[in-house]
Design an enzyme around this catalytic site. Sequence first.
Site, mmCIF file in Angstrom:
data_model
loop_
_atom_site.group_PDB
_atom_site.id
_atom_site.type_symbol
_atom_site.label_atom_id
_atom_site.label_comp_id
_atom_site.label_asym_id
_atom_site.label_seq_id
_atom_site.Cartn_x
_atom_site.Cartn_y
_atom_site.Cartn_z
ATOM 1 C CD1 TRP A 1 -1.957 2.246 1.551
ATOM 2 C CD2 TRP A 1 -3.318 0.679 0.719
ATOM 3 N NE1 TRP A 1 -3.181 2.823 1.334
ATOM 4 C CE2 TRP A 1 -4.046 1.886 0.826
ATOM 5 C CE3 TRP A 1 -3.980 -0.458 0.206
ATOM 6 C CZ2 TRP A 1 -5.382 1.997 0.458
ATOM 7 C CZ3 TRP A 1 -5.296 -0.339 -0.150
ATOM 8 C CH2 TRP A 1 -5.991 0.867 -0.029
ATOM 9 C CG HIS B 1 -4.469 -8.324 3.773
ATOM 10 N ND1 HIS B 1 -4.244 -7.795 2.523
ATOM 11 C CD2 HIS B 1 -5.279 -7.441 4.397
ATOM 12 C CE1 HIS B 1 -4.877 -6.642 2.402
ATOM 13 N NE2 HIS B 1 -5.540 -6.396 3.526
ATOM 14 C CG ASP C 1 -9.181 -5.623 5.798
ATOM 15 O OD1 ASP C 1 -7.974 -5.805 5.575
ATOM 16 O OD2 ASP C 1 -9.912 -4.869 5.117
ATOM 17 C CG HIS D 1 -7.874 -2.537 8.712
ATOM 18 N ND1 HIS D 1 -6.639 -1.921 8.745
ATOM 19 C CD2 HIS D 1 -8.293 -2.464 7.417
ATOM 20 C CE1 HIS D 1 -6.340 -1.503 7.526
ATOM 21 N NE2 HIS D 1 -7.318 -1.814 6.709
ATOM 22 C CG HIS E 1 -13.083 -1.540 4.672
ATOM 23 N ND1 HIS E 1 -12.660 -0.857 3.560
ATOM 24 C CD2 HIS E 1 -12.144 -2.497 4.892
ATOM 25 C CE1 HIS E 1 -11.522 -1.376 3.127
ATOM 26 N NE2 HIS E 1 -11.185 -2.383 3.919
ATOM 27 C CD GLU F 1 -8.921 -5.516 1.906
ATOM 28 O OE1 GLU F 1 -9.777 -4.637 1.904
ATOM 29 O OE2 GLU F 1 -7.852 -5.412 2.560
#
Length: 211
Positions: free
Chosen positions: A17, A51, A53, A57, A158, A170
Amino acid sequence: MSWIDISQPLNHQIAGWPGDTRFAYKVEYSKKDTGSVNIGKITMSLHTGTHIDAPYHFDESGARVDELDVNLYIGPCQVIDVSEFQEITADLLSHFTINKSSRLLLKTALPNDPTIFPDVFPLLTIKAIDYLKDQGIKLLGVDTPSVDLPDSKQLPIHHHLHQSGIHILENVMLDHVEPGDYELSALPLAISDADGSPVRAVIRPLKGDSL
Ligand SMILES: Nc1ccccc1C(=O)C[C@H](N)C(=O)O
Ligand SMILES: [Zn+2]
Ligand SMILES: [Zn+2]
């Protein structure tokens, strides 16, 4: 039937990211140093590559990784191909027969290239999330780095997924996968208090009657 890897490989080429901790691996203590073994060390953002979340998060009072039910991440799943569309709407989803497996992986228009952080990628609408909730989805996997826009601060998707009881996976890779019914294993690591975790995500085709 053998398992198919749908994980991004963690290596120095992987696109993190923007601005976040990059992935790095090194042999911190070599066999020469220890006299017996090589010992590697990794540094990474927990949101690198494939990964999950944890709700923490994006929600201060949300569940941490170690509080998540492992059963969410293992079991039947369905892969559907929504790659013709730039926005994933309820209307579009209603044209698929979504089975009762409670785990759904979306193959979007974004090509799988773990070395590139995309500028734009397809997103779900809020109504699409309501539709997935009504279909009994508990885990949603996407082949994009996020379910929200990269610069979003509110993270509406989200939050709406979370309010709908849908957990998030994701950066899966689905370019080499045919739509259909599979079994999924994508377990987070047992990291106490964490906001997310890398996973090794694998699927294998399910036989017609095993749902
Ligand atoms: N590393 C970041 C730094 C700042 C803002 C977001 C991230 C994310 O990783 C977002 C994540 N992939 C997500 O959608 O959950
Ligand atoms: Zn994430
Ligand atoms: Zn996310």
